[in-house]
Motif scaffolding. Sequence first.
Motif, PDB file in Angstrom:
ATOM      1  N   MET A   1       0.843  -1.184   0.000  1.00 17.44           N
ATOM      2  CA  MET A   1       0.000   0.000   0.000  1.00 17.44           C
ATOM      3  C   MET A   1       0.885   1.242   0.000  1.00 17.44           C
ATOM      4  O   MET A   1       1.849   1.321   0.727  1.00 17.44           O
ATOM      5  N   LYS A   2       0.546   2.197  -0.834  1.00 16.66           N
ATOM      6  CA  LYS A   2       1.216   3.490  -0.865  1.00 16.66           C
ATOM      7  C   LYS A   2       0.240   4.530  -0.331  1.00 16.66           C
ATOM      8  O   LYS A   2      -0.827   4.734  -0.904  1.00 16.66           O
ATOM      9  N   LEU A   3       0.600   5.166   0.763  1.00 13.62           N
ATOM     10  CA  LEU A   3      -0.297   6.170   1.344  1.00 13.62           C
ATOM     11  C   LEU A   3      -0.608   7.298   0.373  1.00 13.62           C
ATOM     12  O   LEU A   3      -1.736   7.756   0.292  1.00 13.62           O
ATOM     13  N   ASN A   4       0.385   7.753  -0.375  1.00 15.52           N
ATOM     14  CA  ASN A   4       0.145   8.879  -1.276  1.00 15.52           C
ATOM     15  C   ASN A   4      -0.778   8.526  -2.440  1.00 15.52           C
ATOM     16  O   ASN A   4      -1.344   9.412  -3.064  1.00 15.52           O
ATOM     17  N   ASP A   5      -0.959   7.259  -2.730  1.00 20.38           N
ATOM     18  CA  ASP A   5      -1.854   6.846  -3.806  1.00 20.38           C
ATOM     19  C   ASP A   5      -3.226   6.404  -3.303  1.00 20.38           C
ATOM     20  O   ASP A   5      -4.225   6.548  -3.989  1.00 20.38           O
ATOM     21  N   ASP A   6      -3.257   5.834  -2.103  1.00 19.49           N
ATOM     22  CA  ASP A   6      -4.474   5.209  -1.616  1.00 19.49           C
ATOM     23  C   ASP A   6      -5.302   6.074  -0.675  1.00 19.49           C
ATOM     24  O   ASP A   6      -6.501   5.869  -0.551  1.00 19.49           O
ATOM     25  N   ILE A   7      -4.664   7.008  -0.001  1.00 17.21           N
ATOM     26  CA  ILE A   7      -5.356   7.804   1.011  1.00 17.21           C
ATOM     27  C   ILE A   7      -5.069   9.278   0.749  1.00 17.21           C
ATOM     28  O   ILE A   7      -3.934   9.651   0.485  1.00 17.21           O
ATOM     29  N   HIS A   8      -6.117  10.089   0.818  1.00 16.47           N
ATOM     30  CA  HIS A   8      -5.895  11.531   0.677  1.00 16.47           C
ATOM     31  C   HIS A   8      -6.917  12.309   1.501  1.00 16.47           C
ATOM     32  O   HIS A   8      -7.930  11.778   1.932  1.00 16.47           O
ATOM     33  N   ASN A   9      -6.603  13.556   1.710  1.00 17.34           N
ATOM     34  CA  ASN A   9      -7.440  14.443   2.494  1.00 17.34           C
ATOM     35  C   ASN A   9      -8.509  15.038   1.568  1.00 17.34           C
ATOM     36  O   ASN A   9      -8.182  15.728   0.603  1.00 17.34           O
ATOM     37  N   TYR A  10      -9.768  14.808   1.872  1.00 23.82           N
ATOM     38  CA  TYR A  10     -10.857  15.279   1.019  1.00 23.82           C
ATOM     39  C   TYR A  10     -10.879  16.801   0.910  1.00 23.82           C
ATOM     40  O   TYR A  10     -11.315  17.351  -0.097  1.00 23.82           O
ATOM     41  N   TYR A  11     -10.382  17.487   1.935  1.00 25.02           N
ATOM     42  CA  TYR A  11     -10.340  18.948   1.868  1.00 25.02           C
ATOM     43  C   TYR A  11      -9.456  19.444   0.732  1.00 25.02           C
ATOM     44  O   TYR A  11      -9.656  20.545   0.225  1.00 25.02           O
ATOM     45  N   GLU A  12      -8.479  18.649   0.306  1.00 24.92           N
ATOM     46  CA  GLU A  12      -7.635  19.055  -0.822  1.00 24.92           C
ATOM     47  C   GLU A  12      -8.480  19.266  -2.067  1.00 24.92           C
ATOM     48  O   GLU A  12      -8.303  20.243  -2.805  1.00 24.92           O
ATOM     49  N   LYS A  13      -9.389  18.343  -2.329  1.00 24.46           N
ATOM     50  CA  LYS A  13     -10.254  18.454  -3.507  1.00 24.46           C
ATOM     51  C   LYS A  13     -11.163  19.675  -3.396  1.00 24.46           C
ATOM     52  O   LYS A  13     -11.321  20.441  -4.356  1.00 24.46           O
ATOM     53  N   LEU A  14     -11.763  19.859  -2.225  1.00 26.46           N
ATOM     54  CA  LEU A  14     -12.641  21.016  -2.029  1.00 26.46           C
ATOM     55  C   LEU A  14     -11.869  22.322  -2.176  1.00 26.46           C
ATOM     56  O   LEU A  14     -12.364  23.283  -2.764  1.00 26.46           O
ATOM     57  N   LEU A  15     -10.659  22.352  -1.647  1.00 26.94           N
ATOM     58  CA  LEU A  15      -9.831  23.550  -1.722  1.00 26.94           C
ATOM     59  C   LEU A  15      -9.486  23.884  -3.174  1.00 26.94           C
ATOM     60  O   LEU A  15      -9.656  25.023  -3.618  1.00 26.94           O
ATOM     61  N   LEU A  16      -9.019  22.908  -3.920  1.00 30.58           N
ATOM     62  CA  LEU A  16      -8.652  23.161  -5.317  1.00 30.58           C
ATOM     63  C   LEU A  16      -9.857  23.613  -6.136  1.00 30.58           C
ATOM     64  O   LEU A  16      -9.748  24.517  -6.970  1.00 30.58           O
ATOM     65  N   SER A  17     -10.998  23.021  -5.882  1.00 33.31           N
ATOM     66  CA  SER A  17     -12.220  23.423  -6.575  1.00 33.31           C
ATOM     67  C   SER A  17     -12.566  24.875  -6.266  1.00 33.31           C
ATOM     68  O   SER A  17     -12.930  25.643  -7.167  1.00 33.31           O
ATOM     69  N   HIS A  18     -12.428  25.262  -5.023  1.00 28.29           N
ATOM     70  CA  HIS A  18     -12.726  26.642  -4.626  1.00 28.29           C
ATOM     71  C   HIS A  18     -11.746  27.625  -5.269  1.00 28.29           C
ATOM     72  O   HIS A  18     -12.152  28.694  -5.734  1.00 28.29           O
ATOM     73  N   LEU A  19     -10.473  27.271  -5.313  1.00 27.81           N
ATOM     74  CA  LEU A  19      -9.482  28.151  -5.933  1.00 27.81           C
ATOM     75  C   LEU A  19      -9.788  28.376  -7.409  1.00 27.81           C
ATOM     76  O   LEU A  19      -9.640  29.486  -7.927  1.00 27.81           O
ATOM     77  N   ILE A  20     -10.235  27.329  -8.081  1.00 24.59           N
ATOM     78  CA  ILE A  20     -10.614  27.453  -9.491  1.00 24.59           C
ATOM     79  C   ILE A  20     -11.860  28.316  -9.627  1.00 24.59           C
ATOM     80  O   ILE A  20     -11.933  29.181 -10.500  1.00 24.59           O
ATOM     81  N   ASP A  21     -12.843  28.105  -8.747  1.00 28.64           N
ATOM     82  CA  ASP A  21     -14.058  28.931  -8.770  1.00 28.64           C
ATOM     83  C   ASP A  21     -13.724  30.408  -8.598  1.00 28.64           C
ATOM     84  O   ASP A  21     -14.360  31.272  -9.206  1.00 28.64           O
ATOM     85  N   LEU A  22     -12.729  30.712  -7.767  1.00 28.03           N
ATOM     86  CA  LEU A  22     -12.315  32.098  -7.541  1.00 28.03           C
ATOM     87  C   LEU A  22     -11.461  32.643  -8.691  1.00 28.03           C
ATOM     88  O   LEU A  22     -11.221  33.843  -8.763  1.00 28.03           O
ATOM     89  N   GLY A  23     -10.988  31.749  -9.557  1.00 29.24           N
ATOM     90  CA  GLY A  23     -10.132  32.161 -10.669  1.00 29.24           C
ATOM     91  C   GLY A  23      -8.702  32.418 -10.253  1.00 29.24           C
ATOM     92  O   GLY A  23      -7.924  32.995 -11.019  1.00 29.24           O
ATOM     93  N   LEU A  24      -8.327  31.993  -9.059  1.00 26.59           N
ATOM     94  CA  LEU A  24      -6.973  32.248  -8.577  1.00 26.59           C
ATOM     95  C   LEU A  24      -5.928  31.475  -9.375  1.00 26.59           C
ATOM     96  O   LEU A  24      -4.779  31.913  -9.471  1.00 26.59           O
ATOM     97  N   ASP A  25      -6.323  30.350  -9.946  1.00 27.18           N
ATOM     98  CA  ASP A  25      -5.395  29.575 -10.771  1.00 27.18           C
ATOM     99  C   ASP A  25      -4.988  30.341 -12.029  1.00 27.18           C
ATOM    100  O   ASP A  25      -3.965  30.054 -12.631  1.00 27.18           O
ATOM    101  N   GLN A  26      -5.774  31.351 -12.385  1.00 23.94           N
ATOM    102  CA  GLN A  26      -5.489  32.159 -13.577  1.00 23.94           C
ATOM    103  C   GLN A  26      -4.774  33.467 -13.242  1.00 23.94           C
ATOM    104  O   GLN A  26      -4.193  34.092 -14.124  1.00 23.94           O
ATOM    105  N   THR A  27      -4.849  33.892 -11.979  1.00 23.31           N
ATOM    106  CA  THR A  27      -4.336  35.219 -11.635  1.00 23.31           C
ATOM    107  C   THR A  27      -3.150  35.214 -10.682  1.00 23.31           C
ATOM    108  O   THR A  27      -2.494  36.238 -10.529  1.00 23.31           O
ATOM    109  N   LYS A  28      -2.893  34.096 -10.032  1.00 21.68           N
ATOM    110  CA  LYS A  28      -1.806  34.039  -9.042  1.00 21.68           C
ATOM    111  C   LYS A  28      -0.716  33.089  -9.508  1.00 21.68           C
ATOM    112  O   LYS A  28      -0.955  32.156 -10.263  1.00 21.68           O
ATOM    113  N   SER A  29       0.490  33.340  -9.014  1.00 21.95           N
ATOM    114  CA  SER A  29       1.636  32.503  -9.383  1.00 21.95           C
ATOM    115  C   SER A  29       1.532  31.132  -8.719  1.00 21.95           C
ATOM    116  O   SER A  29       0.820  30.951  -7.723  1.00 21.95           O
TER     117      SER A  29
END
Length: 87
Positions: A1-29
């Motif tokens: 079992m590889k922890l980095n492949d099998d287990i992850h924090n669900y907040y990571e997905k929610l966070l990335l989705s929110h950053l995209i909704d805010l458009g920060l992926d287009q405006t920030k480094s």
Amino acid sequence: MKLNDDIHNYYEKLLLSHLIDLGLDQTKSAEYLADLCCISLNLLPPRYIRYEVDMAFYLPQSERFEMEMKVKEAVARAQEFLDNHRG
């Protein structure tokens, strides 16, 4: 079992989705976004999962809404911190 492949924090997905909704992926480094993600995730409680489908079927809508609100608050706090402490 590889922890980095099998287990992850669900907040990571929610966070990335929110950053995209805010458009920060287009405006920030990439460096700013990495710092923003680290600070935001450190403000949130961990919610580890193995499969996305588990969250889709077993997470009550009210709890998902609460998690999304926590993400919005954490990102706002992290942005304020970064904007006030970056030179």
